[in-house]
Each structure stands twice: as structure tokens, then as C-alpha cells.
Design a protein around this motif. Sequence first.
Motif, mmCIF file in Angstrom:
data_model
loop_
_atom_site.group_PDB
_atom_site.id
_atom_site.type_symbol
_atom_site.label_atom_id
_atom_site.label_comp_id
_atom_site.label_asym_id
_atom_site.label_seq_id
_atom_site.Cartn_x
_atom_site.Cartn_y
_atom_site.Cartn_z
ATOM 1 N N LEU A 215 17.428 48.351 31.135
ATOM 2 C CA LEU A 215 17.464 49.624 31.852
ATOM 3 C C LEU A 215 17.750 49.409 33.328
ATOM 4 O O LEU A 215 18.459 50.218 33.956
ATOM 5 N N LEU A 216 17.245 48.342 33.898
ATOM 6 C CA LEU A 216 17.529 48.052 35.299
ATOM 7 C C LEU A 216 19.014 47.789 35.510
ATOM 8 O O LEU A 216 19.597 48.225 36.509
ATOM 9 N N ILE A 217 19.633 47.095 34.567
ATOM 10 C CA ILE A 217 21.082 46.852 34.666
ATOM 11 C C ILE A 217 21.845 48.175 34.651
ATOM 12 O O ILE A 217 22.752 48.402 35.470
ATOM 13 N N LEU A 218 21.476 49.057 33.742
ATOM 14 C CA LEU A 218 22.169 50.353 33.656
ATOM 15 C C LEU A 218 21.952 51.178 34.919
ATOM 16 O O LEU A 218 22.892 51.781 35.453
ATOM 17 N N GLY A 224 25.020 51.733 41.930
ATOM 18 C CA GLY A 224 26.118 51.065 42.625
ATOM 19 C C GLY A 224 27.357 51.934 42.700
ATOM 20 O O GLY A 224 28.026 52.010 43.739
ATOM 21 N N ARG A 225 27.657 52.599 41.590
ATOM 22 C CA ARG A 225 28.838 53.481 41.610
ATOM 23 C C ARG A 225 28.638 54.641 42.578
ATOM 24 O O ARG A 225 29.547 55.020 43.312
ATOM 25 N N HIS A 226 27.399 55.178 42.566
ATOM 26 C CA HIS A 226 27.118 56.281 43.484
ATOM 27 C C HIS A 226 27.231 55.836 44.939
ATOM 28 O O HIS A 226 27.798 56.543 45.778
ATOM 29 N N VAL A 255 31.614 50.433 29.146
ATOM 30 C CA VAL A 255 31.432 49.516 28.015
ATOM 31 C C VAL A 255 30.903 48.168 28.494
ATOM 32 O O VAL A 255 30.013 47.573 27.871
ATOM 33 N N ALA A 256 31.436 47.691 29.616
ATOM 34 C CA ALA A 256 30.985 46.405 30.141
ATOM 35 C C ALA A 256 29.520 46.454 30.554
ATOM 36 O O ALA A 256 28.745 45.524 30.284
ATOM 37 N N VAL A 257 29.114 47.551 31.200
ATOM 38 C CA VAL A 257 27.725 47.677 31.633
ATOM 39 C C VAL A 257 26.788 47.777 30.430
ATOM 40 O O VAL A 257 25.743 47.119 30.371
ATOM 41 N N ALA A 491 19.860 49.138 49.462
ATOM 42 C CA ALA A 491 21.316 49.017 49.535
ATOM 43 C C ALA A 491 21.915 50.116 50.399
ATOM 44 O O ALA A 491 22.864 49.878 51.165
ATOM 45 N N ALA A 492 21.365 51.329 50.291
ATOM 46 C CA ALA A 492 21.876 52.427 51.112
ATOM 47 C C ALA A 492 21.659 52.151 52.598
ATOM 48 O O ALA A 492 22.534 52.412 53.425
ATOM 49 N N LEU A 493 20.472 51.611 52.927
ATOM 50 C CA LEU A 493 20.214 51.279 54.329
ATOM 51 C C LEU A 493 21.152 50.191 54.827
ATOM 52 O O LEU A 493 21.660 50.249 55.955
#
Length: 685
Positions: A215-218, A224-226, A255-257, A491-493
Motif C-alpha cells: 500500500l505504501l508503494i501505491l 509522486g504523480r500529484h 500496471v508497473a506500480v 517531498a512537497a516542502l
Amino acid sequence: MHAGLIRTAHRGRSRALLFLLTLCALTALFATATPARAETPGAPTQAAYLADRLRERPVYVTDQLPRAVPRSTAPEFARLARTTGVPTYVLVLPSESVRDGEALLGAVHDRLGRDGLFVLVDDHGVTDATAFGVRAPADDAWSTQLYELPYDAGPLLSFERFAEVVAQGPEKAAARAAAARTAYEDDEPEAMYIGPSDRRNQSFVTGILLTGVPLLILLLAAHGRHLRRRYAGAARKPDPAARRKPAAAPVVRVVAVVASAALAAAAVALTATAVFDQTASSGTKPPTPAEMSARAERVAAGLRQDPVYTDPESPRVLDARRLDRLHQRIDDFRRSDGGGPVYVALVPQTSENESAGDAELFAAAVHAKVGEPGVYVVADPADGTIDAYNHGLRLDRDRLFFDLPDAITLGDSRADRSEDHLLGERLDALMTFLDRTPRTDRPVEGATPAPAPSPAEDTALPPLFATDFWPGLVVGAFAALLLSAVLAGVAALVLRRRRPATEPFARLPFTAPTEPSASWLRRTAYAELSALVREFAEREDQPRAWDRLDAALLLVDNDPGRARRPGTDPATLVTVIVLARAGRSALTGRDDDLCCGVNPLHGPGVRLSHVRVSATGRRLLPVCELCRDTAIADPLGIPPRLLRLPAPSGGDRVPYYDATDGPLTAVPRGIARVVERVRETAGVH
């Protein structure tokens, strides 16, 4: 005179003869009234019984510990005993049957009449060892196995280590014992086996990882995309001459994710199965059915011969007087109205026996093997408890079950202080209680107790994917959500504060959110405009920079501080930011006129392209490099990248070109056109 003396002598002899005849008659009467029992004075003591067993074989394994030390392990104990190099005699007994191990070994040695190394083992390991007439480092061997092995090593492994050290000789054994004691002070040996609580912890951790990692990967992929969409402008300004491969199609990325998450879940499951591979909490060999029933058969066989069975492996707790008294009370009860047989088993009850220490279950097993109705009494010589169970006599079940006094079943403070727990006195009180128990019209059958767990079930660990595995799944999902939120915030910061090395205006973070807040717009507009004012003061020979600075100042009435005051229209603030950034770019020698029409905050546009701005509409817009790649690889990815401004009325956000009819709508036609619109709006020519 002589005749008188002779008559007197005859009368004396007659009286003596009458006295002797009377005494013989009374002796015969008492002998008839109290028949001799097999276990009265001539019964062997504990030491004598054990010495007789060792005389038959040098290793004796009790039948009272089948769950911990099955009798089938005796050959293995005998093989290890032969490796010591000296005659070795081994007694495996319940710890409850031994009051003083050293004294017991001494008494057994005296009874056996043979020299050698005498070793006492219980269900945990070697407890005592004494050498008689041989040179063997018994104390050092005992210390070594105690400190070198973990507490759950088991009796067989404990004796194996003990025998190994004995075989090394006194000098090496002493050095090894000293080293073991020193090492134990710093670090105790790690347990060899895990228990049910450890397995629950393993299941809990497995559940957390099995949901948390995938779930963390998803979630990180989604965040990341956002972030890439929202902070695309935080990257270095695109170079129009540089060409990059189009991004992978969304379906391929998804599919890769998903495949990565599935592989992570499979890896967690396989790794947990390999690492948490223990299936039992003990290394004890499972006993056979014959070993599990041996003790009950032994006691039943004894009770068929005598209603009072005293365990020969335990210290005797009834002297001859108490034993005769108990026999007499049992005989009286059997002949009484509504009475019957009473069977008393003086046998210790341990958790490692066939009934797992359940006295009721043991009594039921003995009753089944004796095959006769009666009251079956289990008296534990070790802890002094007494339990009585009616099987087939006409006795009130409730009175026997609920009203039996604690003074009989558990004893009192006097019993606790007494070595024999006053069992003789309390068994006599039990017989009195039975005499006074009301009779019923028909025989009362005893309750059928629940069976004891099988040895395999007793030591079997729960499956890894059970018990606390399910709560672990929930906790793992929650942990993944929390951790992903924290990482996304960090990451946003980072992206917000990042300053690319080639960015012309590295003193200010170049960010380009898709849905900026009003406070962000005010803060950024003020910072960008103030920076342009300072930099233009140093280089006033750039007419294009002046045009853009002039237009930006017109929007805030020539007061940069007004940009950070609440109330300024968001579209106006975006226009100020765009003009200020374009002016600062002109000061560096770059003269980009096009600005990204998808999000003006992205910076310069590299080309004009028809892009999809909604599900049904397209527009010809200048696009930055990132938006260009998105338009090629994922046309439907453009609408989410459109700059959406906060509505002044507090409604939903709308694309910037629909939010106002001011100068910002001229962005698709270039910075020069935006400057013209500002001047037209301000009435300046």
C-alpha cells in the motif's frame, strides 16, 4: 509343705499358660480384623524403589512426564551416559517428587551399593549430580550446561551437554564452567524456541508488512504523480533545444506500480514464511499412546490390589498407622448403607503428565481402567491437594462437588507448614465427609471431563497467517497511510524550497502549484515583484524588462507591498507573478515571449500545440516542455494540470482563463500581449 509348694507352682503355671493363650487369641483376632496390606510396613521407600530400577538398567525414566520426557528417550539417555567415561546412573523424575535431590541421590547410591556418577534430571534439565567413588567433574558439568544452554533447551540436550563436559575431564571442565559463568553475566543464551505469544508477535508484524509495504508503494506512486503535476515548475526551466522521450503511457505506469506492489506483497509473504519457520514451541519427541497411558495403567493395577496406591517414585506421606486407619475407614464405608469402594491414589499431578495436571481427567482415566464404580480420590503428595470424584455410587453429586471443605481439598496453614501436608489427617476427614454425604435413589455417574490437549497440540504453534495477523493487516494499512502522508509532505516542502543550479533566479524558489492558495499567491507575487525591482535597479538598460516591470507595478498601483495585502484578485496576483518572472528572465538576456498556456506559472512555452483542456474541448496553447510531453503521451493528463484559481466568492476553482476577463486571459498570445492588456486596462498608452 512340699505338697503345698507344688500346688502353688502348678497354679502359677496354669495362670501363665492362660495368659499366653489369651494373648495369642487377641493377636489372632486383631490380625483377622485388620488384614495385612501389601503396602504397609514392608513397602519400599522412594530410594529403595529407585535403586531397584537402576539395578535393572542404569537409566530410569518416569512415566509421569510423557509430554516432556517420553520413556522412549531412555535409550538416548543411556547412550549419552556411556560417553562420560565413568559408570553413570540417571534418574528422570518429576521435580515435584524430589524434596532434596542431593540427599535422594545419596540414598539411592547407598541402596544400590555401586559407585559411579549419579544424575537427577527433571522435565527442564539436569538438576543434581553427585560422583560416588569415581573422579568426575559433576559440579562443573552441571554449571556448564546451566549457563551455556537456554532455559528451553530441554532435558535431553541438557544431559548431552552435561555428559560432554564430564568426558572432558576435571581441568577442562573447570575452565569451561568458569567461562560459561562469565559469559552468562554479560549475555544470557537466546531461547531456542518461541512460544505462542512470540508467534502472535510474528503474525502481527507479518500482517503489518503485508499490507503496509504494497500500500505504501501505491500511495507513494500516487503522491509522486500529484507532486509532479503540482510542482512541475520547480524543475529547471526547460531548454527548447533539448528533446526528451515522451513519458510512458498512464496504463503502463499503473500496471508497473501495481505489479511492484504485488511483488512486494509476495516477497513479504515468502520472506516471513522462511524467517518465521518454527512450528513447535519445544523440541520434545511426541510420546506414543502407550506412553500417554502408562501412568494410569500403573495406578489402576495398584488399586486393583489395594484401595490405597502410594506412588513409589515419591516420598511417602502416610506412615503405617495412618495407612491402616485409612484402610479401616475405606472398609467401613464400603460396608455402609449406600456406600461403596473408595480408591485413593497418592500420585503427584504435573503439567507434563498425560492429563496435563488435571486431577479430574486422571481420576476418570483410572476409573475407566479399574472398571469398578467408586469414589476416586487423587491426593497429590507434592502440593497436598485432595480431589474426590464419584463414579457410580449413590452419593449426592452437588454436595461432593460444591460442599467439600477447603480444609480437606487445599489444607490450612498447618498443612502448608507440614512436610506431608497432613494428608493422613485430611484423608481421614474426607472419609468422615463421605460418611455424612446424603445418598440418592440411584447411582450417580461422574461427569465426563474435556480431554487434555494432545502433546502435538500442546507444543504446536499457531499458523503464521492467523491470530494477530488480521489486526496486523489493519495496522499496516493505517501505518502506510500515515507514512505516505508524512513523506508526501516532506517531498512537497523539498520541492517548494528546491533551487535548481541553472535557475536564473536561484534566490527565489521557482514553484508552480496547480491549485495555489490565495496566501501563496500574495506571498509569491510580492517576492517576485520585489526581486524584479531590486534587480532592475542594477541593470536599467533592458527595455523589455522595463515594460514588464511597469505593467506589473500598474497592477498594484506602483506599490509592491499591496500585492501581499488581502483582497487582491487572484488573477491579478498571477499576472503580477508571470510579468515579474518574465521581467527577471529578460534581465538575464533571455527574451521568451511565450508563456505556458496550461499553467502560466510553469514558465516559458516551447511551442504551440492543440491540447485537450476538457473532456470535449481543445485549444491552441503555448505549452512548456513538460506539458508538451504530457499532451503527447497522455492527452487526458492536461486538464488536471490546468491552473485553477481560488474563486473570490469561495466557490469551486475554475481554470484561470475562465476565472477573469482581465489581462491574464492574454497569456496564450504572449507576454507582450499581456503587457498591452494591462496598459489598456489601466488607461496608459
